[in-house]
Design a protein around this motif. Structure first.
Motif, mmCIF file in Angstrom:
data_model
loop_
_atom_site.group_PDB
_atom_site.id
_atom_site.type_symbol
_atom_site.label_atom_id
_atom_site.label_comp_id
_atom_site.label_asym_id
_atom_site.label_seq_id
_atom_site.Cartn_x
_atom_site.Cartn_y
_atom_site.Cartn_z
ATOM 1 N N ALA A 140 -0.578 11.372 13.877
ATOM 2 C CA ALA A 140 -1.950 11.810 13.616
ATOM 3 C C ALA A 140 -2.841 11.593 14.833
ATOM 4 C CB ALA A 140 -2.500 11.094 12.383
ATOM 5 N N GLY A 141 -2.832 12.533 15.743
ATOM 6 C CA GLY A 141 -3.775 12.506 16.860
ATOM 7 C C GLY A 141 -3.374 11.538 17.953
ATOM 8 N N TYR A 142 -4.296 11.335 18.895
ATOM 9 C CA TYR A 142 -4.006 10.465 20.033
ATOM 10 C C TYR A 142 -3.724 9.047 19.553
ATOM 11 C CZ TYR A 142 -6.255 14.218 22.774
ATOM 12 O OH TYR A 142 -6.598 15.419 23.340
ATOM 13 N N ASP A 143 -2.867 8.380 20.263
ATOM 14 C CA ASP A 143 -2.393 7.054 19.861
ATOM 15 C C ASP A 143 -3.388 5.984 20.328
ATOM 16 O OD1 ASP A 143 -0.945 4.812 19.223
ATOM 17 O OD2 ASP A 143 0.939 5.540 20.079
ATOM 18 N N LEU A 144 -4.504 5.892 19.616
ATOM 19 C CA LEU A 144 -5.543 4.947 20.013
ATOM 20 C C LEU A 144 -5.036 3.502 19.939
ATOM 21 C CD1 LEU A 144 -8.756 6.450 18.365
ATOM 22 C CD2 LEU A 144 -7.795 6.879 20.633
ATOM 23 N N THR A 145 -4.142 3.242 18.990
ATOM 24 C CA THR A 145 -3.598 1.883 18.891
ATOM 25 C C THR A 145 -2.963 1.481 20.222
ATOM 26 O OG1 THR A 145 -3.161 2.215 16.551
ATOM 27 C CG2 THR A 145 -1.996 0.392 17.624
ATOM 28 N N ARG A 146 -2.094 2.346 20.735
ATOM 29 C CA ARG A 146 -1.391 2.033 21.988
ATOM 30 C C ARG A 146 -2.350 2.068 23.187
ATOM 31 N NH1 ARG A 146 1.904 0.818 18.214
ATOM 32 N NH2 ARG A 146 1.203 2.776 17.373
ATOM 33 N N LEU A 147 -3.476 2.763 23.066
ATOM 34 C CA LEU A 147 -4.449 2.734 24.159
ATOM 35 C C LEU A 147 -5.120 1.365 24.231
ATOM 36 C CD1 LEU A 147 -5.908 4.322 26.394
ATOM 37 C CD2 LEU A 147 -7.632 4.955 24.702
ATOM 38 N N PHE A 148 -5.415 0.770 23.072
ATOM 39 C CA PHE A 148 -6.055 -0.547 23.075
ATOM 40 C C PHE A 148 -5.052 -1.671 23.338
ATOM 41 C CE2 PHE A 148 -9.475 1.896 21.120
ATOM 42 C CZ PHE A 148 -10.577 1.367 21.781
ATOM 43 N N VAL B 156 2.461 -3.538 16.791
ATOM 44 C CA VAL B 156 1.109 -3.363 16.234
ATOM 45 C C VAL B 156 1.064 -1.985 15.586
ATOM 46 C CG1 VAL B 156 -1.358 -3.262 16.708
ATOM 47 C CG2 VAL B 156 0.103 -4.763 18.074
ATOM 48 N N LEU B 157 0.797 -1.948 14.287
ATOM 49 C CA LEU B 157 0.728 -0.655 13.602
ATOM 50 C C LEU B 157 -0.675 -0.073 13.664
ATOM 51 C CD1 LEU B 157 2.867 -1.419 10.433
ATOM 52 C CD2 LEU B 157 3.433 0.198 12.242
ATOM 53 N N GLY B 158 -1.672 -0.942 13.648
ATOM 54 C CA GLY B 158 -3.047 -0.453 13.648
ATOM 55 C C GLY B 158 -4.001 -1.587 13.946
ATOM 56 N N MET B 159 -5.252 -1.250 14.137
ATOM 57 C CA MET B 159 -6.258 -2.244 14.506
ATOM 58 C C MET B 159 -7.618 -1.815 13.983
ATOM 59 S SD MET B 159 -5.781 -2.549 18.548
ATOM 60 C CE MET B 159 -4.301 -3.134 19.313
ATOM 61 N N THR B 160 -8.507 -2.800 13.887
ATOM 62 C CA THR B 160 -9.926 -2.483 13.897
ATOM 63 C C THR B 160 -10.436 -2.901 15.266
ATOM 64 O OG1 THR B 160 -10.055 -2.947 11.542
ATOM 65 C CG2 THR B 160 -12.136 -2.828 12.742
ATOM 66 N N VAL B 161 -11.220 -2.040 15.874
ATOM 67 C CA VAL B 161 -11.736 -2.286 17.210
ATOM 68 C C VAL B 161 -13.233 -2.002 17.190
ATOM 69 C CG1 VAL B 161 -11.683 -1.491 19.603
ATOM 70 C CG2 VAL B 161 -9.562 -1.598 18.304
ATOM 71 N N VAL B 162 -14.012 -2.867 17.836
ATOM 72 C CA VAL B 162 -15.412 -2.523 18.068
ATOM 73 C C VAL B 162 -15.477 -1.958 19.481
ATOM 74 C CG1 VAL B 162 -17.795 -3.330 18.129
ATOM 75 C CG2 VAL B 162 -16.167 -4.374 16.535
ATOM 76 N N SER B 163 -15.914 -0.708 19.580
ATOM 77 C CA SER B 163 -15.938 -0.030 20.879
ATOM 78 C C SER B 163 -17.066 -0.589 21.736
ATOM 79 C CB SER B 163 -16.126 1.469 20.693
ATOM 80 O OG SER B 163 -17.471 1.741 20.358
ATOM 81 N N ALA B 164 -16.992 -0.288 23.028
ATOM 82 C CA ALA B 164 -18.016 -0.753 23.963
ATOM 83 C C ALA B 164 -19.410 -0.331 23.506
ATOM 84 C CB ALA B 164 -17.718 -0.200 25.354
#
Lengths: 453, 453
Positions: free
Chosen positions: B180-188, B156-164
């Motif tokens: 570029a910054g924290y790895d939000l992709t890998r967090l989700f 997974v290279l990237g995502m669109t996510v709707v946060s809580a």
């Protein structure tokens, strides 16, 4: 704080001007007052103790490996203490059957590879500098082998981390994959010292390939070199390295390493595999190169010849600096989808030529990542401003191409506005919330990646 | 909440018993009251609206793709609304030159591969079920190709996510790598719907290999099959798939798919590459297999023959269920460093044989990951208890071997105590802090991965 620290650390703490200054700058073109003190940690207990005191006294702590970061990551922008972990440099475990190693955070990549060689193994991630593995994880580093072996993101299996609140965490295991909860490993990889201190790492390593060969070839234009790269990747050739040097970079390494290379855009490639597999890859590549007008395809199959070429590649940055005595380098690091790479390079070249600044380009083109270095006179503000302006233009264009402002150097101090443009305020706010949750007093390397409100 | 939801959703909301029940269970052996309603989201706006209302009314939301999770991920343990995203199933972009695709979250892996085939591309991650790609990301799924192509984590290279909190986030870009910054992709990836709703994904895809061949061979013991696998991996053979079926699994697929395979521990392998490369890999593997007493090495080079074997492999779970009418399967998912794999399997077999429960084993042995399925009679509590006890023993042993309690199925409801044993309280507390920061009212799939205090 300093009194308490000195009491705990004894001679492991230094406030000498020379030591502080040495720890107060990295390879970036920023100047900043040095940290108030440098602590040399020798164990996890030392790290826990220092973070405990820092937490209690609300004093910033800046983890330090080899000081080779490029974006001001280790600068003491809010004062505080530098935590040098380079003495934690033990290779703790080599598990050859599992292709994993466990190392302390201060082990450097060359140190690890010197040890692995005896067992027929290697660790592929190679940023130019002989950086510490903890630091490489903290900046999510990569280098020339990433096109085949991935980056630190793919090659760190687990870590021990001391959190901002002084708790010792284990993230990950030695298993190759896991679905066990949030991916804390990947959260700390690339966190630039802002969430805690990495004290050891479990890494994937690889069998030394049975056969290796390297080749250079030259093109009439950067465009043709990039087209060749696209075709190589698309055909699924498992190329191990695919590096571009523009004419300025070739000229610089020629001068520095006396290589006598033809001064034209050059691809420097490496193939790993069985002897037959390497030959087959090389032939496929040679055909592609020929079709695109590449010339002087030349082999380096002996370890000495290969090593000479790759050493030159790793010297490109230093070699380029020497082409303009007294200069500093403002380095860019954009990474774009490979179909947009030639366009991205060409536009950047047109802009820097128009501005009349000396520059050079080296690129991990198989990944769509390249570095254009502006060689500026640091005493001429107009040159720095021009470099900043051009760099920002490159980033903006990369973002319209679905690319990133940094492929491997990180955000640090310099790219914070770029990060907001790239990720958007909502995503950077999520990063701030994560930081706030794990480091509520903002003691871990504050002021890096983003500013806290 | 339901009134407001109905007003917004109209016919996209259902409270029919049958629909709720269908959305109230997955492939796990748990029973639970169904969600109060099911909403069929058709756009990012729908997701934003539903999360906004849920946030306002403090009502749990459970994202739902195809309902094929194995650990109770989608069960409405705290009530609330099921958010079915399967209608968001558009393949939005195929960028063949860049080897990336962008898809909506409800696109399934088979749907994607049917489309990619026309362009000479494929997406390798293949959990048994035809799951949605959003769901596969949320559980950090993998499957039979992970040994060569990695898992959802790597692809997974990237995502669109709707946060809580109802914000639309972009994580990542189409660039192959980024610092570029924290790895939000890998967090989700792997967050099991507890941090937000994934609405689209940018994925890496691969050129269809020029040549593919599959082979089966049979061993005198599971041990010998695993030893062969270790040697294959250690030699650096870039094998694409390497699957173990124990004698019970072979017997089950024989019955289900009329294959006539020899009933002995079997490796099912696949090689990808150029014709010469595939032949070379196969020869290297054949030599290793022969040395370890493997027999009946048999090729399947036609697409039909290959497809028959892999279909049987993907049917192993269903086939095994049919060997004991009315049974349910308690599935384990440990993953250990490969040097410990044979020991891990042998101990688990000895224990289940002693307990007298029917079982079968399939394993992604190239990764050190295997599934032992206990086939229990759900009406006999002693059988379930025995399976739980044996499963726990397997996990504890895996942890002493530096392994993980789950290679690819996730934590869900079932493995929460295992997660604490594996990661430690301190690391699970960090996960809780992250959840608390991003979902302060605990509306996103509450009660999964860990409990909030």
């Amino acid at each position: 704080m300093l009194t308490a620290l000195r009491q705990y650390c004894g001679p492991r703490l230094s406030t000498r001007q020379a030591v502080r200054e040495q720890h107060g700058r990295d390879e970036s073109p920023f100047d900043m007052p040095p940290p108030e003190a440098v602590v040399f940690a020798e164990s996890v207990d030392d790290v826990v103790e220092v973070l405990g005191l820092a937490h209690q006294h609300r004093v910033p702590v800046i983890p330090y490996g080899t000081g080779t970061s490029l974006e001001g990551h280790i600068l003491a922008v809010q004062g505080g203490v530098c935590l040098d972990v380079s003495r934690m440099n033990l290779i703790q475990q080599i598990n050859a059957e599992d292709l994993t190693v466990t190392v302390q955070t201060g082990v450097t990549r060359n140190q690890l590879n010197a040890e692995l060689r005896h067992q027929g193994l290697f660790f592929p991630i190679d940023p130019g500098a002989d950086a510490s593995l903890g630091g490489m994880a903290a900046t999510r580093a990569s280098g020339t082998n990433a096109v085949r072996y991935g980056t630190m993101r793919e090659n760190v299996l687990g870590m021990t981390v001391v959190s901002a609140q002084g708790k010792v965490l284990r993230t990950g295991t030695r298993a190759r994959k896991s679905s066990a909860g949030y991916d804390l490993t990947r959260l700390f990889v690339g966190s630039e010292g802002t969430l805690g201190v990495i004290t050891d790492l479990c890494l994937r390593v690889y069998p030394l390939p049975e056969a290796v060969s390297a080749a250079v070839c030259f093109f009439g234009s950067v465009d043709a070199a990039v087209q060749a790269t696209i075709q190589i990747i698309q055909m699924g050739v498992p190329i191990a390295r695919c590096e571009l040097l523009d004419v300025h970079a070739v000229r610089a390494v020629n001068q520095h390493d006396h290589l006598g290379l033809r001064e034209a855009p050059m691809l420097l490639m490496e193939f790993h595999g069985s002897p037959a597999g390497v030959a087959e890859q090389a032939q496929a590549v040679q055909e592609i190169v020929r079709e695109l007008g590449g010339a002087d395809f030349d082999w380096a199959t002996t370890p000495e010849a290969r090593s000479k070429l790759w050493t030159a590649r790793h010297h490109a940055y230093l070699s380029a600096l020497q082409t303009r005595p007294g200069c500093r380098c403002v380095t860019t690091d954009i990474c774009v989808p490979i179909s947009r790479l030639a366009e991205s390079i060409n536009a950047a070249v047109a802009e820097v030529e128009a501005a009349g600044l000396p520059y050079f380009i080296v690129g991990h083109v198989g990944d769509g990542n390249f570095h254009l270095g502006y060689l500026i006179d640091p005493t001429v503000p107009a040159e720095r401003e021009a470099a900043e302006r051009l760099s920002h233009q490159m980033v903006r264009r990369a973002l319209t191409m679905d690319g990133t402002c940094t492929g491997e150097h990180g955000i640090g101090l310099h790219k914070q506005t770029y990060l907001i443009e790239e990720a958007g305020e909502a995503a950077v706010d999520v990063m701030r919330q994560l930081k706030q949750a794990l480091d509520p007093h903002n003691i871990m390397n504050p002021g890096k990646i983003f500013t806290q409100p």
